[in-house]
Design a protein around this motif. Sequence first.
Motif, short mmCIF file in Angstrom:
data_model
loop_
_atom_site.label_atom_id
_atom_site.label_comp_id
_atom_site.label_asym_id
_atom_site.label_seq_id
_atom_site.Cartn_x
_atom_site.Cartn_y
_atom_site.Cartn_z
N UNK A 34 0.80 -1.22 0.00
CA UNK A 34 0.00 0.00 0.00
C UNK A 34 0.83 1.28 0.00
N UNK A 35 2.17 1.14 -0.02
CA UNK A 35 3.01 2.34 -0.03
C UNK A 35 4.18 2.12 -0.98
N UNK A 119 -0.03 1.72 -6.35
CA UNK A 119 1.15 2.48 -6.77
C UNK A 119 0.78 3.95 -6.86
N UNK A 120 1.65 4.80 -6.35
CA UNK A 120 1.34 6.23 -6.18
C UNK A 120 2.18 7.07 -7.14
N UNK A 121 1.52 8.04 -7.79
CA UNK A 121 2.23 8.88 -8.75
C UNK A 121 1.69 10.30 -8.72
N UNK A 297 2.86 -2.81 6.02
CA UNK A 297 4.26 -2.60 5.67
C UNK A 297 4.39 -2.26 4.19
N UNK A 298 5.29 -1.32 3.87
CA UNK A 298 5.53 -0.94 2.49
C UNK A 298 7.00 -0.70 2.24
N UNK A 337 -6.86 -3.33 4.94
CA UNK A 337 -6.86 -1.88 4.79
C UNK A 337 -6.55 -1.42 3.38
N UNK A 338 -6.48 -2.37 2.46
CA UNK A 338 -6.32 -2.03 1.05
C UNK A 338 -7.66 -1.60 0.47
N UNK A 339 -7.61 -1.11 -0.77
CA UNK A 339 -8.84 -0.79 -1.49
C UNK A 339 -9.03 -1.76 -2.65
N UNK A 340 -8.65 -3.01 -2.36
CA UNK A 340 -8.83 -4.09 -3.33
C UNK A 340 -10.28 -4.52 -3.38
#
Length: 366
Positions: A34-35, A119-121, A297-298, A337-340
């Motif tokens: 998640x990070x 993945x964050x962008x 953890x990420x 806690x994911x948004x899967x």
Amino acid sequence: MGHVSDGDQTDESASPQFEAPDRRSLSALPKAHLHLHFTGSMRHSTLLELAERDRIRLPASLTEDWPPQLSTTDEKGWFRFQRLYDVARSVLRTEEDVRRLILEAAEDDAADGSVWTEIQVDPSGYGARFGGITAFTDLVIDAVRDASARAGIGMGLVVAANRTRHPMDARTLARLAAQYSGRGVIGFGLSNDERRGDTTDFGPAFAIAERAGLALVPHGGELRGPAHVTQCLDHLHPDRLGHGVRASESTAVLDRLATDGVALEVCPTSNVSLGVYSTLEEVPVRTLTDAGIDVALGADDPLLFGSRLAGQYAVLRAAQDFSDAELAELARMSVRRSYAPSDIVNAGLTGIDEWLGNPPAEGADA
């Protein structure tokens, strides 16, 4: 502060070190990531290959001295870290480069046991080269969709604003993210040096994202202490907080996080590499979970820290003697806690139970 050696791994291997024959394989443990930052997810070998292709000169800290020696306890240190990130970003020149980066990130996470990766962008960092922020976002969403199918894991995209830019830019990105809500974008974040900018000024951007039903996942509580965590809670209304480890310095803030149900995305190797903590033993994962806070953890930026997702579990096993049952619970927290989609969540949780229920194999690797 030098880079961490405990649990470091080359980016060509998903297998963290410190595995004993009587331990379960950590790469076989289902988990969610998640990070993970876009450019920071790049394989080191890919960075070198793309730089050579376009004759881009890389600093020694990204070549023979990789992973780089990092510390961001002062502004000079953060500037150096950001400069390395910007150099890495500069090797992405074509649409195929973007697709390759995302596919390789998906493959690496799949090899590390991830069933879902967010993945964050920040599209504004790439828009000038790829036809604008909307065109770039279209490209990334399509690449994420393709990589997810090819690597066999679920993926979602978080659009993140840069807190060193004007808050109006953040509102533009929040509206962009809202436009793609339900069509590949699952969240909205805020990154870069949290010591810069006024967090309260970004509240309107997060309100836009909140109205669109996006996950709110800003960074906070890493380079600044628990008071900044409170500021993030008050003005950004996060569902999860990137890092957040400095909350451990205040019982009141820990209680607030637990009461509000805000999860933390903790990245042990980056915390030590960036000088937030001196050793892996100090990263307060148990303090956070004992307070009733969910921790996911990420790996943060594997390109700069030399350690991927399973490596975060490996260093807690090695440095803090986390049991397999404790590691399985961290994996459950990440999945929950994911948004899967619910089918991925349910399958992941079942897989974690099966992992813990099976005895460790003789000579199991990561």
